[in-house]
Design a protein around this motif. Structure first.
Motif, short mmCIF file in Angstrom:
data_model
loop_
_atom_site.label_atom_id
_atom_site.label_comp_id
_atom_site.label_asym_id
_atom_site.label_seq_id
_atom_site.Cartn_x
_atom_site.Cartn_y
_atom_site.Cartn_z
N ALA A 293 -11.43 79.28 25.34
CA ALA A 293 -10.61 79.20 24.13
C ALA A 293 -11.30 78.28 23.14
O ALA A 293 -11.99 77.34 23.52
CB ALA A 293 -9.23 78.66 24.48
N ARG B 63 -1.03 71.78 23.70
CA ARG B 63 -0.44 73.09 23.48
C ARG B 63 -0.92 74.10 24.52
O ARG B 63 -0.38 75.18 24.63
CB ARG B 63 -0.76 73.61 22.08
N TYR B 64 -1.95 73.76 25.26
CA TYR B 64 -2.47 74.65 26.30
C TYR B 64 -1.87 74.29 27.66
O TYR B 64 -1.60 73.12 27.92
CB TYR B 64 -4.00 74.55 26.39
N GLN B 65 -1.68 75.29 28.48
CA GLN B 65 -1.19 75.04 29.83
C GLN B 65 -2.38 74.75 30.73
O GLN B 65 -3.29 75.57 30.85
CB GLN B 65 -0.48 76.29 30.37
N LYS C 282 -16.37 73.32 16.93
CA LYS C 282 -15.22 73.70 17.74
C LYS C 282 -15.68 73.48 19.18
O LYS C 282 -16.87 73.63 19.47
CB LYS C 282 -14.90 75.18 17.57
N SER D 22 -13.81 82.37 18.43
CA SER D 22 -12.71 82.67 19.36
C SER D 22 -13.06 83.85 20.24
O SER D 22 -12.53 84.00 21.32
CB SER D 22 -11.44 83.01 18.59
N LYS D 23 -13.93 84.72 19.73
CA LYS D 23 -14.27 85.91 20.50
C LYS D 23 -15.55 85.72 21.31
O LYS D 23 -16.04 86.65 21.93
CB LYS D 23 -14.44 87.10 19.55
N TYR E 91 4.84 81.62 23.67
CA TYR E 91 4.12 80.63 24.47
C TYR E 91 5.10 79.70 25.16
O TYR E 91 4.98 79.41 26.36
CB TYR E 91 3.18 79.82 23.56
N THR F 183 -9.53 76.24 28.93
CA THR F 183 -8.43 75.28 28.73
C THR F 183 -7.49 75.19 29.92
O THR F 183 -6.61 74.34 29.95
CB THR F 183 -7.62 75.65 27.47
N ASP F 184 -7.66 76.08 30.90
CA ASP F 184 -6.83 76.00 32.12
C ASP F 184 -7.21 74.80 32.99
O ASP F 184 -6.43 74.35 33.81
CB ASP F 184 -7.03 77.25 32.99
N ARG G 3 -3.72 79.18 16.26
CA ARG G 3 -2.59 78.66 15.47
C ARG G 3 -3.02 78.24 14.07
O ARG G 3 -2.50 77.27 13.51
CB ARG G 3 -1.89 77.49 16.19
N ASN H 282 -3.95 82.08 24.54
CA ASN H 282 -4.80 80.98 24.13
C ASN H 282 -5.77 81.37 23.01
O ASN H 282 -6.35 80.51 22.36
CB ASN H 282 -5.61 80.46 25.32
#
Ligand code: SF4
Ligand code: SF4
Lengths: 477, 306
Positions: free
Chosen positions: A336, A472-474, A383, A329-330, B35, A388-389, B6, B2
């Protein structure tokens, strides 16, 4: 499905155990997957009779019911894609019996894995499936997904630890399946059918589980490899050698880079790292195993091999692996870490090739992927790291996921090793199991003629995960 | 937002979630709500705003989060926005009953977070500064301050848990209550960082907000219900953000002196300073404590039911 009678549900489980405001419903529509969908109501039963009552009502009115444990699933298993009732099983969380003489324990489905092991520890035994999420994962969820973890190579998955189940069927009937004895030869093993059924066949209300002795000693080792394929050869050799490691983990170069970048652990800049562990009651039985694994690694070009029984040393050796998941994640602020192509299994001999293939596919589609996993069980986790945008990244991810699973199937692997299918792996699952889908649907009809239990999953899931639910992502562009 | 994957790993560390087991009360639940607000999928409401304000600021979620989500910052920013948007919710912040308040201003002086001030003849709480430690409740001689939703940490909630644990016929081994400060030593019950397997059934862990909030009365109640002993785990004095460790120590000194006068072993009440992230020290302390009070036997016959 007509309007849901909230008052009736409140009468069944008590008003304090029903939530139907939009905020709670929105929260219960999410899990650790890329999906989201909003249920109509969340009901938290506290005993079997309440589950039966709820099911009788839901069956009569044909209302979807999605049983839910911790909500830590990665593929949308508990995403209520058709709305309806989410049955939050965390309200049934009692350990009912620990029977040391007969070697089993009985628990309600909402018991947390770590809690159970905490209760078992004084008896010198443990419940082995233990996924990485054991601090929150519930036993019911683990059984429904056939979960396992780093030590599955020796101790197996949830299915192997299950003796018997008590379930409530879609029509509200309560049934006991399986037997508490170690052997039970005849008839269809229906309790095993529930394992991995992801809430589509019945609601688990009680599980009888076997446990195993806690090993007195553990020895953990590490070996570096300059070529991924060498590590792969070492894995198949170790598994064919008669050794019984309690853990065999592969970490690839992308993962090593991620950990080094995020945690500054200074792991060697190599193509692959192999972690191995053996455990047992006496060092005399462990030492030869470790020696053998070491020599196999070295035979295949492994270097920098070290191992230790010491707890602190083991923690140091394992640090890279334990920091892996967060490091991803980092890895890059703009990317993301999405739960896609999150797990799969391939034959031992294909581990390294599969990892290479994953990198190749990721590069082709302009996304970042890593490959790591419990290679002793043939299990690979990945992963997808992406922006994700951007819509085009999602489209690329969809193609990449499909291609990865096509490859996995082509080498004799399978879609899910231990995370389950849900929605995001369903297209691959349906392709892999094409010939058996009708039979599965038939079984589903026998258990749940009105198709109310977690409908629209597994064999009945939509053909494209990308459009199965809102993400769940925008997505901005 | 983001970067939150979760996974849910944070929620087993959260005292608010542990108290209700509703996912909306977990840190992940809060993040999902935020969110929803940001994406426009949720309309802001008092209910949601309250949920965001229901937090003991213990920071365990942020520590537990493997993905590095700065939950505390995110929640603080969201709270500020909600106040700007006019939401008049209180969550777990302390509130004053102005009819009872004697205007002694003790709470204003003692609040380490400068969350209380005297404006226009009334004490008001700065909801962004209040850390829900509950210290002011304890200092108010008029009992004019409350935290509406205590998530198990309010005195009446503690009392009923004490009763339940010590009078449970299915657990004959029950003999002690361990009060743990929600900031330092609270192990998260089954958090993986904790040596989780060693919490015995002989004692029940009850989470107070700041240990400084623990009342003598609650400790005495434990004995009344049959406890052989009470252990209080607080932060080291110099690490306590709320000044609570010093207060609980002073209070317990008074109690143990009283015990001594009454010829009751004073080591039935023990205080241990346990810094964050030292579960081993907790386990060792608790084990030693249980052994000691085990050798003393029940306190019950000595004290008697009052
Ligand atoms: S805040 Fe961190 S620990 Fe909690 S769900 Fe998100 S990623 Fe997981
Ligand atoms: S700071 Fe503590 S109380 Fe607040 S959400 Fe995080 S874990 Fe829960």
């Amino acid at each position: 499905m007509g309007p849901i009678d909230i008052e009736l549900l409140k009468k069944i489980v008590g008003p304090e155990n029903v939530r139907d405001n939009i905020a709670d419903r929105y929260v219960y529509g999410a899990d650790a997957s890329v999906h989201e969908a909003t249920p109509h109501v969340i009901v938290r039963p506290t005993n079997t009779e309440q589950v039966q009552e709820v099911m009788r009502y839901a069956n009569r009115e044909k209302i979807p019911v999605v049983p839910r444990g911790a909500g830590s699933g990665m593929c949308g298993q508990v995403t209520p894609i058709m709305g309806g009732i989410v049955l939050d099983m965390k309200g049934m969380n009692r350990i009912l019996e620990i029977n040391v003489k007969d070697g089993y324990c009985r628990v309600e489905p909402g018991v947390v894995d770590d809690d159970l092991n905490r209760a078992l520890k004084p008896y010198g035994v443990f419940y082995p499936p233990t996924p990485a999420s054991s601090l929150i994962a519930t036993i019911g969820g683990e059984i429904a997904n056939n979960a396992s973890g780093t030590r599955s190579v020796k101790y197996g998955a949830a299915r192997d630890a299950l003796l018997a189940l008590k379930v409530v069927l879609a029509n509200g009937e309560c049934l006991s399946l399986g037997a508490t004895t170690r052997v039970a030869a005849s008839g269809y093993p229906l309790e095993r059918l529930i394992v991995g059924s992801e809430g589509t066949l019945a609601v688990i209300v009680e599980a009888t589980l076997r446990f195993v002795p806690i090993p007195k000693y553990r020895c953990l080792g590490i070996s570096n490899f300059n070529r991924l394929s060498d590590a792969g050869d070492a894995i198949s050799d170790i598994m064919a050698s008669g050794c019984q490691p309690s853990m065999l983990e592969l970490v690839d170069k992308v993962a090593i880079t991620a950990v080094n970048k995020a945690e500054k652990l200074g792991l060697p800049d190599v193509e692959a790292i192999l972690l191995f562990e053996a455990d047992g009651m006496a060092k005399e039985s462990i030492d030869p195993e470790i020696e053998k694994i070491k020599s196999i690694c070295e035979k295949h070009g492994g270097f920098g091999v070290e191992y230790s029984y010491d707890e602190k040393e083991r923690a140091r050796i394992f640090a890279g692996r334990s920091k892996l998941f967060p490091s991803l994640s980092k890895f890059d602020d703009r990317l993301a870490s999405t739960s896609l192509a999150d797990d799969m299994a391939v034959p031992f001999s294909k581990m390294a090739e599969a990892a290479g293939k994953i990198h190749e596919i990721a590069a082709k589609y302009g996304i970042v992927m890593t490959a790591y996993g419990h290679c002793g069980a043939g299990c690979i986790h990945t992963k997808i790291l992406m922006d994700t945008d951007k819509n085009f990244q999602w489209e690329a991810a969809e193609k990449a996921v499909a291609e990865i699973y096509d490859y996995v199937c082509s080498v004799g692997g399978t879609t899910s090793a231990e995370h389950g299918i849900g929605l995001s792996k369903a297209p691959a699952f349906k392709k892999e199991k094409e010939a058996a889908l009708e039979l599965m649907r038939g079984i589903k009809r026998v258990f749940d003629p009105n198709n109310i239990l977690n409908p629209g999953k597994l064999m009945d899931a939509p053909d494209r995960w990308l459009v199965a639910t809102p993400l769940r992502y925008q997505i901005v562009e | 937002m983001n970067s939150c994957i979760r996974c849910g790993y944070c929620y087993e560390h959260c005292p608010v979630f542990k108290s209700t087991k509703w996912e909306i009360d977990s840190p992940r639940g809060k993040l999902i709500l935020l969110y929803g607000l940001l994406s426009g999928e949720l309309e802001p409401s008092d209910y949601i705003a309250n949920k965001i304000f229901e937090c003991f600021h213990c920071g365990r979620c942020q520590k537990a989060c493997a993905s590095g989500v700065p939950t505390l910052e995110v929640f603080d920013a969201a709270r500020a926005d909600l106040i700007d948007a006019g939401f008049n919710v209180v969550g777990t912040t302390s509130q004053t009953n102005h009819d009872i308040c004697a205007r002694c201003l003790n709470c204003v002086r003692m609040c380490k977070h400068e969350a209380r001030s005297f404006v226009d003849g009334k004490i008001i709480t700065d909801r962004l500064k209040c850390r829900s430690c509950g210290s002011c409740l304890d200092i108010c001689s008029e009992k004019g301050i409350t935290i509406g939703t205590g998530y198990g940490t309010n005195p009446d909630e503690l009392s009923s848990k004490i009763k339940k644990f010590l009078n449970n016929p299915e657990n004959p081994d029950a003999k002690a209550i361990v009060f743990m400060c929600g900031w330092s030593s609270y192990p998260g019950f089954q958090a993986s960082v904790y040596d989780k397997f060693e919490i015995s059934r002989e004692y029940e862990i009850l989470v107070t907000a700041c240990s400084g909030r623990l009342k003598s009365q609650t400790v005495l109640e434990s004995f009344e219900e049959g406890a052989w002993g009470v252990l209080i785990c607080c932060c080291p004095e110099n690490e306590c953000d709320h000044g609570g460790s010093a207060r609980v120590k002073a209070r317990m000194k008074y109690l143990t002196d009283f015990f001594e006068k009454m010829d009751i072993e004073k080591n039935r009440i023990q205080i241990a300073e346990i810094p964050q992230g030292n579960p081993k020290l907790f386990t060792d302390t608790a084990t030693k404590f249980i052994k000691e009070i085990g050798s003393l036997g029940p306190a019950f016959e000595r004290v008697g039911k009052c």
